[in-house]
Design an enzyme around this catalytic site. Structure first.
Site, PDB file in Angstrom:
ATOM      1  N   ARG A   9       0.847  -1.196   0.000  1.00 43.16           N
ATOM      2  CA  ARG A   9       0.000   0.000   0.000  1.00 43.16           C
ATOM      3  C   ARG A   9       0.882   1.246   0.000  1.00 43.16           C
ATOM      4  O   ARG A   9       1.968   1.259   0.574  1.00 43.16           O
ATOM      5  CB  ARG A   9      -0.915   0.019   1.227  1.00 43.16           C
ATOM      6  CG  ARG A   9      -1.921   1.173   1.155  1.00 43.16           C
ATOM      7  CD  ARG A   9      -2.787   1.292   2.389  1.00 43.16           C
ATOM      8  NE  ARG A   9      -3.528   2.549   2.319  1.00 43.16           N
ATOM      9  CZ  ARG A   9      -3.913   3.255   3.369  1.00 43.16           C
ATOM     10  NH1 ARG A   9      -3.640   2.844   4.594  1.00 43.16           N
ATOM     11  NH2 ARG A   9      -4.563   4.392   3.200  1.00 43.16           N
ATOM     12  N   HIS A  10       0.413   2.294  -0.647  1.00 46.70           N
ATOM     13  CA  HIS A  10       1.164   3.549  -0.753  1.00 46.70           C
ATOM     14  C   HIS A  10       1.378   4.211   0.617  1.00 46.70           C
ATOM     15  O   HIS A  10       0.704   3.905   1.605  1.00 46.70           O
ATOM     16  CB  HIS A  10       0.430   4.521  -1.674  1.00 46.70           C
ATOM     17  CG  HIS A  10      -0.921   4.940  -1.162  1.00 46.70           C
ATOM     18  ND1 HIS A  10      -1.081   5.883  -0.161  1.00 46.70           N
ATOM     19  CD2 HIS A  10      -2.174   4.536  -1.496  1.00 46.70           C
ATOM     20  CE1 HIS A  10      -2.367   6.046   0.094  1.00 46.70           C
ATOM     21  NE2 HIS A  10      -3.053   5.232  -0.705  1.00 46.70           N
ATOM     22  N   GLY A  11       2.300   5.157   0.658  1.00 46.86           N
ATOM     23  CA  GLY A  11       2.575   5.922   1.867  1.00 46.86           C
ATOM     24  C   GLY A  11       1.473   6.921   2.191  1.00 46.86           C
ATOM     25  O   GLY A  11       0.529   7.135   1.421  1.00 46.86           O
ATOM     26  N   GLN A  12       1.621   7.538   3.335  1.00 45.97           N
ATOM     27  CA  GLN A  12       0.604   8.460   3.851  1.00 45.97           C
ATOM     28  C   GLN A  12       0.460   9.701   2.980  1.00 45.97           C
ATOM     29  O   GLN A  12       1.427  10.227   2.437  1.00 45.97           O
ATOM     30  CB  GLN A  12       0.986   8.873   5.272  1.00 45.97           C
ATOM     31  CG  GLN A  12       0.011   9.859   5.922  1.00 45.97           C
ATOM     32  CD  GLN A  12       0.444  10.223   7.323  1.00 45.97           C
ATOM     33  OE1 GLN A  12       0.299   9.428   8.239  1.00 45.97           O
ATOM     34  NE2 GLN A  12       0.990  11.421   7.491  1.00 45.97           N
ATOM     35  N   THR A  13      -0.779  10.181   2.883  1.00 45.73           N
ATOM     36  CA  THR A  13      -1.100  11.448   2.226  1.00 45.73           C
ATOM     37  C   THR A  13      -1.819  12.346   3.219  1.00 45.73           C
ATOM     38  O   THR A  13      -2.308  11.893   4.257  1.00 45.73           O
ATOM     39  CB  THR A  13      -2.016  11.240   1.006  1.00 45.73           C
ATOM     40  OG1 THR A  13      -3.329  10.886   1.472  1.00 45.73           O
ATOM     41  CG2 THR A  13      -1.496  10.162   0.070  1.00 45.73           C
ATOM     42  N   TRP A  15      -4.706  13.603   2.806  1.00 46.62           N
ATOM     43  CA  TRP A  15      -6.105  13.163   2.877  1.00 46.62           C
ATOM     44  C   TRP A  15      -6.263  11.940   3.770  1.00 46.62           C
ATOM     45  O   TRP A  15      -7.306  11.759   4.383  1.00 46.62           O
ATOM     46  CB  TRP A  15      -6.639  12.905   1.475  1.00 46.62           C
ATOM     47  CG  TRP A  15      -7.090  14.162   0.776  1.00 46.62           C
ATOM     48  CD1 TRP A  15      -6.735  15.445   1.081  1.00 46.62           C
ATOM     49  CD2 TRP A  15      -7.977  14.258  -0.336  1.00 46.62           C
ATOM     50  NE1 TRP A  15      -7.328  16.333   0.234  1.00 46.62           N
ATOM     51  CE2 TRP A  15      -8.105  15.632  -0.654  1.00 46.62           C
ATOM     52  CE3 TRP A  15      -8.661  13.335  -1.099  1.00 46.62           C
ATOM     53  CZ2 TRP A  15      -8.908  16.083  -1.706  1.00 46.62           C
ATOM     54  CZ3 TRP A  15      -9.456  13.775  -2.158  1.00 46.62           C
ATOM     55  CH2 TRP A  15      -9.586  15.138  -2.446  1.00 46.62           C
ATOM     56  N   ARG A  59       0.464   8.691  -5.723  1.00 51.01           N
ATOM     57  CA  ARG A  59       0.810   8.239  -4.372  1.00 51.01           C
ATOM     58  C   ARG A  59       1.318   6.798  -4.382  1.00 51.01           C
ATOM     59  O   ARG A  59       2.197   6.433  -3.600  1.00 51.01           O
ATOM     60  CB  ARG A  59      -0.376   8.406  -3.423  1.00 51.01           C
ATOM     61  CG  ARG A  59      -1.670   7.690  -3.818  1.00 51.01           C
ATOM     62  CD  ARG A  59      -2.797   8.141  -2.887  1.00 51.01           C
ATOM     63  NE  ARG A  59      -4.072   7.454  -3.111  1.00 51.01           N
ATOM     64  CZ  ARG A  59      -5.011   7.832  -3.965  1.00 51.01           C
ATOM     65  NH1 ARG A  59      -4.802   8.914  -4.726  1.00 51.01           N
ATOM     66  NH2 ARG A  59      -6.151   7.170  -4.076  1.00 51.01           N
ATOM     67  N   GLU A  83      -7.224   2.795  -6.991  1.00 50.83           N
ATOM     68  CA  GLU A  83      -8.141   2.617  -5.872  1.00 50.83           C
ATOM     69  C   GLU A  83      -9.592   2.494  -6.325  1.00 50.83           C
ATOM     70  O   GLU A  83      -9.941   2.846  -7.452  1.00 50.83           O
ATOM     71  CB  GLU A  83      -7.987   3.796  -4.903  1.00 50.83           C
ATOM     72  CG  GLU A  83      -8.816   3.738  -3.628  1.00 50.83           C
ATOM     73  CD  GLU A  83      -8.561   2.507  -2.768  1.00 50.83           C
ATOM     74  OE1 GLU A  83      -8.882   1.388  -3.243  1.00 50.83           O
ATOM     75  OE2 GLU A  83      -8.066   2.655  -1.646  1.00 50.83           O
TER      76      GLU A  83
END
Length: 208
Positions: A9-13, A15, A59, A83
């Site tokens: 899973r991608h890193g934090q954003t 949002w 992201r 997503e």
């Protein structure tokens, strides 16, 4: 020897922090997310991946690049790994969604959004398509999104839809590992890479 898929899973954003539904909206990693991707990249590079693929959303793509640069691989981009589309919910916080669409919030079905079965089908099809390019002992890293990966994993495992909620979500820059066996794909690790912590994702909320 067997093929393996690391579902990252991608890193934090920003949002994620604000608990906003991201969906197909192209939100970049924040400073924390960039650091998370660098850490995950250094750990996963030690597994010597042979193929790296990402969603077309930045992201996820930037998270994939943090792995690929360390092993001198290109990042292949696949729109089918993006997503779950959030329809009218994209950009809204969970509180706003619950207030405006209380019944849909309970079911986690966004107006004009994507059906979970459709997401599971497209993501798992993409996983299988890229895994087919691996050698028998190859390792594929797929950088994607919380709901997309969980649903894709469920479909890869052949779980009936009524059991999909039994599989927990993925934290930012955590990963799951699938391995191909004689009777299909099996789950070796899930939500690895961090200690248990709250998960801010576009995936279905955990009941209180």
């Amino acid at each position: 020897m067997s093929k393996r898929i690391v579902c990252l899973r991608h890193g934090q954003t920003l949002w994620n922090v604000e608990h906003r539904f991201q969906g197909h909206t192209d939100i970049p990693l924040d400073e924390t997310g960039i650091a998370q991707a660098a850490r995950a990249g250094s750990l996963l590079a030690s597994l010597r991946p042979t193929l790296v693929v990402s969603s077309d959303l930045r992201r996820a793509n930037d998270t994939a690049l943090a792995v690929a640069r360390l092993v001198d691989l290109d990042v292949h981009v696949d729109k089918d790994l993006r997503e779950r589309g959030g329809g009218l919910w994209e950009g809204l916080t969970r509180e706003e969604i619950a207030s405006r669409w209380p019944q849909e919030y309970i079911a986690w079905e966004a107006p004009e959004g994507e059906d979970v079965a459709d997401v599971a089908a497209r993501v798992s099809a993409a996983m299988r398509r890229w895994a087919a390019k691996l050698d028998d002992d190859g390792l594929l890293v797929i950088a994607s999104h919380g709901a997309a990966l969980r649903l894709g994993i469920c479909a890869m495992l052949g779980l009936p839809q009524e059991l999909w909620s039994a599989v927990g979500g993925l934290g930012n820059c955590s990963w799951s590992v699938l391995e191909e066996g004689r009777s299909g794909w099996r789950l070796l690790e899930h939500n690895a890479g961090t200690l248990p912590e709250p998960i801010n994702s576009d995936d279905i909320p955990v009941a209180d």
